[in-house]
Design an enzyme around this catalytic site. Sequence first.
Site: not given
Ligand code: ADP
Length: 544
Positions: A185, A330, A439, A444
């Site tokens: 990640t 994940e 917040k 929120w």
């Molecule tokens: P990195 O943090 O390495 O960019 P990820 O792609 O695994 O890796 O990130 C996942 C996060 O991206 C999710 O937990 C969410 O917060 C955000 N995310 C993914 N897809 C969407 C979406 N369609 N809309 C909003 N947030 C998103």
Amino acid sequence: MLGGMQDWPLLVWKLIDFAALNHGSREIVSLTCEGGEHRSNWAEVHRRSKGVAQALSRLGLKQGDRAATLAWNTHRHIECWYGISGMGAVAHTVNPRLFEDQIVYIINHAGDRVLFLDLTFVGLIEKLAPRLNSVEHFVLMTDAAHMPTNASVDFLCYEELVAQADGDFAWARVEETTPAGLCYTSGTTGNPKGVLYTHRSNVLHTLGSITKDAMGVGSEDVALPVVPMYHANAWGLPYSCAAVGAKMVMGGPHFDAPTLHKLLMKEGVTFTAAVPTIWLGMLQHLEETGTDLGALKRVVIGGSAAPRSMIVDFKEKYGVEVIHAWGMTEMSPLGTVGSLSAEAAKLSQEEQFDLKTKQGRAIFGVELKVTDDAGTTLPRDGESFGHLMVRGPWCVGEYFGGEGGHILDAEGWFDTGDVATIDQGGYMQITDRAKDVIKSGGEWISSIELENEAIGAAGVAEAAVIGMPHPKWDERPLLVIVPKAGATPRKEDVLAHLEGRIAKWWMPDDVVFVDEIPHTATGKIQKTTLREQFADYSFPAVDG
Ligand code: ADP
């Protein structure tokens, strides 16, 4: 008592065996780092991935060892994926956009013994090689003609390694729970953590993602994953396209709209996937050049929220269906997909657009719930928002090397770190990352929703919302805007655009204009850096 069916382990190489046998002539087209394009097909990629496996075996790589790739989306990168996991080792995709120290950390932490790299990264690896303790072999993914002559690292030549292999190699018959892939990640706080996929989790994720209501990719499709293979496995497309025999088009080192657009038109791309920032650039390019999207039918947008205006533009201007998806490294990464349910298909176009701004419904294999701070499950009413928890066979159980300790609760749920609602129809909507939510007076405010609405205002290219300290309300939203080229949007007009589209008390207390908003290595708005940039900011007039 055992059942009477065959034990057919879910192994990743079965996907490429299937593609080669049943869709062998279906093409894999790549732009290359050497310049120009390369045309191949599933049979050829299969043959050469066996070559990679054989070469690795000759280099002494053993089952369970890690081999990393520092590479763009190309046919060679697909060959590496199948070759590495096919010989029982673990394909570790490294994101080249991370900081150098993070790249070093990740490679050392994974203990990668071999590193495959594209020509683009020769200089980087010459610099970092002395710090990469575990790497024994650096394989440059090019041919003999393009090998550097006086590099400080003793690079092996990919094409020579593959040519030396006779292809007489049997894939490893390992347990399906053996690791096949590793992806870290991006670690906006603390060190990146590794997610170690198994053959089983990857194959199940593939089966889940090819269904009609999910990615819905089929053999007739021509798929262009703009999302890189190092970003959450290119959302599984190199696996799912093999599972159905789709043609693949790979952009290599290119992410700019003119190059991608040319490629898309020339190859007749019907299906593509990328983060919203790529599409912002593409839509602007289309507008400037007065062109369309040819044969393109569907785009999957994920990684960050797809703004409503983008979904509308794709449909109304170009007849292209946006499929909004959510997931994370994940989760291999697919969690939810915004395809229309039977009920949703009956809604008006406007209502469908509203629904499509939500991140979609869980696909089979993913369980979702939202909980409050005490862990109580909240109702599926589309309003109650809380911590988004997930469970399923392609969700992480623990991080590589046990980093971060136990990450599941007693019932096996993983906290995604996202805040979301789920409605009666099962549609989930991300309202924020838990750490980005604003917040205000104990309530929120969703920064994502504000951003999505703000981007629809005239002259706005990109929008980010952060919570800034406020004496009365703890935090209030500050809207940061990058204007479109040549446009000079005014604060009053942007706020007027928001009126009626958001709750009154969500209205940003100020709007500021900047040339650029910082992004993470995976194209998301980097809120931590943005907050640092505005550390000295205070709202113009505090209403007491
Ligand atoms: P990195 O943090 O390495 O960019 P990820 O792609 O695994 O890796 O990130 C996942 C996060 O991206 C999710 O937990 C969410 O917060 C955000 N995310 C993914 N897809 C969407 C979406 N369609 N809309 C909003 N947030 C998103």
